[in-house]
Design a protein around this motif. Structure first.
Motif, mmCIF file in Angstrom:
data_model
loop_
_atom_site.group_PDB
_atom_site.id
_atom_site.type_symbol
_atom_site.label_atom_id
_atom_site.label_comp_id
_atom_site.label_asym_id
_atom_site.label_seq_id
_atom_site.Cartn_x
_atom_site.Cartn_y
_atom_site.Cartn_z
ATOM 1 N N THR A 73 -106.476 -39.526 -41.309
ATOM 2 C CA THR A 73 -105.406 -38.983 -40.465
ATOM 3 C C THR A 73 -105.773 -37.582 -39.978
ATOM 4 O O THR A 73 -106.332 -36.781 -40.725
ATOM 5 C CB THR A 73 -104.079 -38.931 -41.242
ATOM 6 N N MET A 74 -105.435 -37.303 -38.711
ATOM 7 C CA MET A 74 -105.694 -35.988 -38.135
ATOM 8 C C MET A 74 -104.581 -35.590 -37.174
ATOM 9 O O MET A 74 -103.992 -36.437 -36.505
ATOM 10 C CB MET A 74 -107.010 -35.980 -37.351
ATOM 11 N N THR A 83 -105.726 -34.881 -26.682
ATOM 12 C CA THR A 83 -106.717 -34.529 -27.695
ATOM 13 C C THR A 83 -106.605 -35.481 -28.881
ATOM 14 O O THR A 83 -107.613 -35.905 -29.454
ATOM 15 C CB THR A 83 -106.514 -33.078 -28.175
ATOM 16 N N THR A 84 -105.359 -35.804 -29.244
ATOM 17 C CA THR A 84 -105.133 -36.730 -30.346
ATOM 18 C C THR A 84 -105.737 -38.095 -30.024
ATOM 19 O O THR A 84 -106.357 -38.741 -30.892
ATOM 20 C CB THR A 84 -103.626 -36.883 -30.630
ATOM 21 N N GLU A 85 -105.567 -38.564 -28.794
ATOM 22 C CA GLU A 85 -106.137 -39.853 -28.409
ATOM 23 C C GLU A 85 -107.657 -39.830 -28.502
ATOM 24 O O GLU A 85 -108.277 -40.798 -28.961
ATOM 25 C CB GLU A 85 -105.707 -40.219 -26.989
ATOM 26 N N VAL A 86 -108.256 -38.733 -28.087
ATOM 27 C CA VAL A 86 -109.710 -38.605 -28.177
ATOM 28 C C VAL A 86 -110.151 -38.624 -29.641
ATOM 29 O O VAL A 86 -111.120 -39.293 -30.007
ATOM 30 C CB VAL A 86 -110.186 -37.306 -27.483
ATOM 31 N N HIS A 122 -103.542 -45.800 -35.155
ATOM 32 C CA HIS A 122 -102.081 -45.679 -35.197
ATOM 33 C C HIS A 122 -101.705 -44.255 -34.776
ATOM 34 O O HIS A 122 -102.334 -43.292 -35.214
ATOM 35 C CB HIS A 122 -101.555 -45.946 -36.606
ATOM 36 N N PHE A 123 -100.661 -44.142 -33.969
ATOM 37 C CA PHE A 123 -100.213 -42.823 -33.511
ATOM 38 C C PHE A 123 -98.792 -42.538 -34.009
ATOM 39 O O PHE A 123 -97.979 -43.446 -34.190
ATOM 40 C CB PHE A 123 -100.230 -42.743 -31.980
ATOM 41 N N ALA A 144 -99.938 -37.154 -34.053
ATOM 42 C CA ALA A 144 -100.880 -37.403 -35.143
ATOM 43 C C ALA A 144 -101.526 -38.754 -34.923
ATOM 44 O O ALA A 144 -100.963 -39.641 -34.269
ATOM 45 C CB ALA A 144 -100.150 -37.376 -36.484
ATOM 46 N N VAL A 145 -102.712 -38.942 -35.487
ATOM 47 C CA VAL A 145 -103.395 -40.221 -35.400
ATOM 48 C C VAL A 145 -103.928 -40.590 -36.781
ATOM 49 O O VAL A 145 -104.427 -39.745 -37.516
ATOM 50 C CB VAL A 145 -104.553 -40.184 -34.375
#
Length: 200
Positions: free
Chosen positions: A144-145, A156-159, A179-180, A188-189
Protein backbone atom coordinates in the motif's frame (compact mmCIF):
# COMPACT_ATOMS: atom_id res chain seq x y z
CA UNK A 1 16.59 15.03 6.46
CA UNK A 2 12.80 14.70 6.66
CA UNK A 3 12.84 12.12 3.84
CA UNK A 4 15.53 10.14 5.66
CA UNK A 5 13.54 10.18 8.89
CA UNK A 6 10.55 8.57 7.20
CA UNK A 7 12.73 6.10 5.31
CA UNK A 8 14.78 5.05 8.33
CA UNK A 9 13.82 6.97 11.50
CA UNK A 10 16.66 7.70 13.93
CA UNK A 11 16.86 9.19 17.42
CA UNK A 12 14.24 11.48 18.96
CA UNK A 13 13.23 12.96 15.60
CA UNK A 14 12.77 9.46 14.27
CA UNK A 15 10.44 8.55 17.12
CA UNK A 16 8.27 11.59 16.33
CA UNK A 17 8.28 10.52 12.68
CA UNK A 18 7.11 7.08 13.80
CA UNK A 19 4.22 8.53 15.81
CA UNK A 20 3.18 10.70 12.83
CA UNK A 21 3.24 7.65 10.55
CA UNK A 22 1.13 5.71 13.05
CA UNK A 23 -1.66 8.31 12.98
CA UNK A 24 -1.56 8.61 9.20
CA UNK A 25 -1.34 4.88 8.53
CA UNK A 26 -4.09 3.71 10.90
CA UNK A 27 -6.85 3.60 8.28
CA UNK A 28 -4.40 2.48 5.60
CA UNK A 29 -3.36 -0.45 7.79
CA UNK A 30 -6.97 -1.51 8.31
CA UNK A 31 -7.65 -1.22 4.59
CA UNK A 32 -4.53 -3.18 3.66
CA UNK A 33 -5.26 -5.96 6.13
CA UNK A 34 -8.81 -6.29 4.76
CA UNK A 35 -7.32 -7.82 1.60
CA UNK A 36 -5.40 -10.47 3.55
CA UNK A 37 -8.10 -11.99 5.80
CA UNK A 38 -5.60 -12.99 8.47
CA UNK A 39 -6.64 -16.01 10.53
CA UNK A 40 -5.34 -17.95 13.53
CA UNK A 41 -3.41 -20.44 11.38
CA UNK A 42 -1.58 -17.79 9.36
CA UNK A 43 2.11 -16.93 9.50
CA UNK A 44 2.40 -13.19 8.86
CA UNK A 45 5.21 -10.72 8.10
CA UNK A 46 5.07 -6.91 8.06
CA UNK A 47 7.89 -5.20 6.19
CA UNK A 48 8.63 -1.74 7.59
CA UNK A 49 6.40 -1.77 10.67
CA UNK A 50 7.23 1.77 11.84
CA UNK A 51 5.64 2.40 15.24
CA UNK A 52 4.05 -1.06 15.22
CA UNK A 53 0.35 -0.15 15.26
CA UNK A 54 -0.58 -2.81 12.69
CA UNK A 55 1.64 -5.42 14.36
CA UNK A 56 -0.09 -4.87 17.69
CA UNK A 57 -3.51 -5.19 16.10
CA UNK A 58 -2.58 -8.38 14.25
CA UNK A 59 -0.99 -9.88 17.36
CA UNK A 60 -4.37 -9.54 19.08
CA UNK A 61 -5.89 -11.65 16.27
CA UNK A 62 -3.53 -14.43 17.36
CA UNK A 63 -2.15 -15.73 14.05
CA UNK A 64 0.11 -18.74 14.43
CA UNK A 65 3.25 -16.59 14.00
CA UNK A 66 3.76 -12.85 13.48
CA UNK A 67 7.02 -11.30 12.28
CA UNK A 68 8.04 -7.69 11.76
CA UNK A 69 11.09 -6.31 9.94
CA UNK A 70 12.24 -2.68 10.08
CA UNK A 71 15.56 -0.92 9.30
CA UNK A 72 15.10 1.69 12.04
CA UNK A 73 16.55 0.84 15.45
CA UNK A 74 14.34 3.39 17.33
CA UNK A 75 11.24 1.85 15.74
CA UNK A 76 12.38 -1.65 16.74
CA UNK A 77 12.90 -0.48 20.33
CA UNK A 78 9.50 1.24 20.40
CA UNK A 79 7.69 -1.82 19.09
CA UNK A 80 9.45 -4.19 21.48
CA UNK A 81 8.25 -2.04 24.37
CA UNK A 82 4.69 -2.00 23.02
CA UNK A 83 4.57 -5.76 22.53
CA UNK A 84 6.17 -6.46 25.90
CA UNK A 85 3.31 -4.61 27.59
CA UNK A 86 0.98 -7.47 26.68
CA UNK A 87 1.16 -11.24 26.71
CA UNK A 88 0.34 -13.03 23.46
CA UNK A 89 -0.40 -16.72 23.10
CA UNK A 90 1.20 -16.75 19.66
CA UNK A 91 4.82 -16.29 18.60
CA UNK A 92 5.92 -12.73 17.74
CA UNK A 93 9.34 -12.08 16.23
CA UNK A 94 10.87 -8.63 15.60
CA UNK A 95 13.86 -8.14 13.30
CA UNK A 96 16.10 -5.12 12.77
CA UNK A 97 17.29 -4.78 9.18
CA UNK A 98 16.26 -4.73 5.53
CA UNK A 99 13.71 -7.13 4.06
CA UNK A 100 16.27 -8.61 1.70
CA UNK A 101 18.28 -9.81 4.71
CA UNK A 102 15.55 -12.16 5.90
CA UNK A 103 16.53 -15.81 5.83
CA UNK A 104 14.12 -18.64 5.12
CA UNK A 105 11.87 -19.49 8.03
CA UNK A 106 11.27 -22.95 9.45
CA UNK A 107 7.82 -22.85 7.82
CA UNK A 108 6.74 -20.66 4.88
CA UNK A 109 4.75 -17.47 5.46
CA UNK A 110 1.10 -17.07 4.45
CA UNK A 111 0.72 -13.28 4.35
CA UNK A 112 3.16 -10.40 3.80
CA UNK A 113 2.32 -6.69 3.72
CA UNK A 114 4.02 -3.30 3.61
CA UNK A 115 2.44 0.14 4.03
CA UNK A 116 4.02 3.35 2.74
CA UNK A 117 7.58 2.09 2.44
CA UNK A 118 8.23 0.21 -0.82
CA UNK A 119 9.47 3.45 -2.43
CA UNK A 120 12.35 3.39 0.08
CA UNK A 121 13.54 -0.09 -0.93
CA UNK A 122 16.88 -0.01 -2.75
CA UNK A 123 16.10 -2.93 -5.09
CA UNK A 124 12.34 -3.62 -4.90
CA UNK A 125 12.24 -6.34 -7.58
CA UNK A 126 14.96 -8.40 -5.92
CA UNK A 127 13.41 -7.92 -2.47
CA UNK A 128 9.97 -8.94 -3.79
CA UNK A 129 11.49 -11.99 -5.47
CA UNK A 130 13.06 -12.92 -2.15
CA UNK A 131 9.80 -12.35 -0.27
CA UNK A 132 8.03 -14.56 -2.81
CA UNK A 133 10.36 -17.43 -1.89
CA UNK A 134 9.33 -17.03 1.76
CA UNK A 135 5.62 -17.52 0.98
CA UNK A 136 3.60 -20.72 0.97
CA UNK A 137 2.13 -21.89 -2.33
CA UNK A 138 -1.09 -19.98 -1.68
CA UNK A 139 0.67 -17.09 0.07
CA UNK A 140 -0.46 -13.51 -0.54
CA UNK A 141 1.21 -10.10 -0.46
CA UNK A 142 -0.27 -6.59 -0.14
CA UNK A 143 1.62 -3.34 -0.84
CA UNK A 144 0.00 0.00 0.00
CA UNK A 145 1.15 3.53 -0.82
CA UNK A 146 -0.07 7.12 -0.63
CA UNK A 147 2.09 9.62 -2.56
CA UNK A 148 3.46 12.45 -0.40
CA UNK A 149 5.43 14.46 -2.93
CA UNK A 150 4.59 18.18 -2.90
CA UNK A 151 3.01 18.12 -6.37
CA UNK A 152 1.44 14.65 -6.08
CA UNK A 153 -2.16 14.12 -7.27
CA UNK A 154 -4.54 11.20 -7.68
CA UNK A 155 -2.86 10.65 -11.05
CA UNK A 156 0.37 10.06 -9.13
CA UNK A 157 -1.43 7.36 -7.16
CA UNK A 158 -2.51 5.67 -10.40
CA UNK A 159 1.07 5.71 -11.66
CA UNK A 160 2.29 4.25 -8.36
CA UNK A 161 -0.30 1.49 -8.63
CA UNK A 162 0.88 0.59 -12.11
CA UNK A 163 4.50 0.60 -11.01
CA UNK A 164 3.82 -1.68 -8.03
CA UNK A 165 1.77 -4.00 -10.23
CA UNK A 166 4.71 -4.22 -12.64
CA UNK A 167 7.14 -4.91 -9.78
CA UNK A 168 5.02 -7.76 -8.43
CA UNK A 169 4.61 -9.33 -11.86
CA UNK A 170 8.34 -9.09 -12.58
CA UNK A 171 9.05 -10.62 -9.17
CA UNK A 172 6.96 -13.66 -10.09
CA UNK A 173 3.67 -12.96 -8.33
CA UNK A 174 0.40 -14.03 -9.95
CA UNK A 175 -3.20 -12.81 -9.83
CA UNK A 176 -1.98 -9.23 -9.26
CA UNK A 177 -4.75 -6.68 -8.57
CA UNK A 178 -4.82 -2.92 -8.01
CA UNK A 179 -7.21 -1.39 -5.45
CA UNK A 180 -7.81 2.32 -4.87
CA UNK A 181 -9.14 4.17 -1.81
CA UNK A 182 -10.34 7.76 -1.74
CA UNK A 183 -8.11 9.74 0.63
CA UNK A 184 -7.06 13.34 1.23
CA UNK A 185 -4.95 14.95 -0.10
CA UNK A 186 -4.32 12.01 -2.48
CA UNK A 187 -5.91 8.63 -3.11
CA UNK A 188 -4.28 5.49 -1.70
CA UNK A 189 -3.44 2.39 -3.70
CA UNK A 190 -3.01 -1.21 -2.56
CA UNK A 191 -1.64 -3.83 -4.94
CA UNK A 192 -2.11 -7.50 -4.04
CA UNK A 193 -0.57 -10.61 -5.51
CA UNK A 194 -0.28 -14.33 -4.87
CA UNK A 195 2.54 -16.82 -5.20
CA UNK A 196 0.52 -18.98 -7.58
CA UNK A 197 -2.56 -18.64 -9.77
CA UNK A 198 -5.07 -19.75 -7.15
CA UNK A 199 -7.56 -17.05 -6.22
CA UNK A 200 -7.83 -16.39 -2.50
Amino acid sequence: MIYNQFAKPKGITGKFAGMFMERENRELNDWTLSFLDIGKKDRVLEVGFGSGAALKRIAALEPEVLYGMDPSEPMVEMVLRKLNDQTYSNQVGIFHGEAGQLLHFHKPLDKIYAVNNITFWEDPIEILRHLCTLLSEQGKIALTMVPHEEEATDDTTEVLGGQMQSLLVKAGFKHVKIHFKSEKPNDAVCVTGMKDNMIG
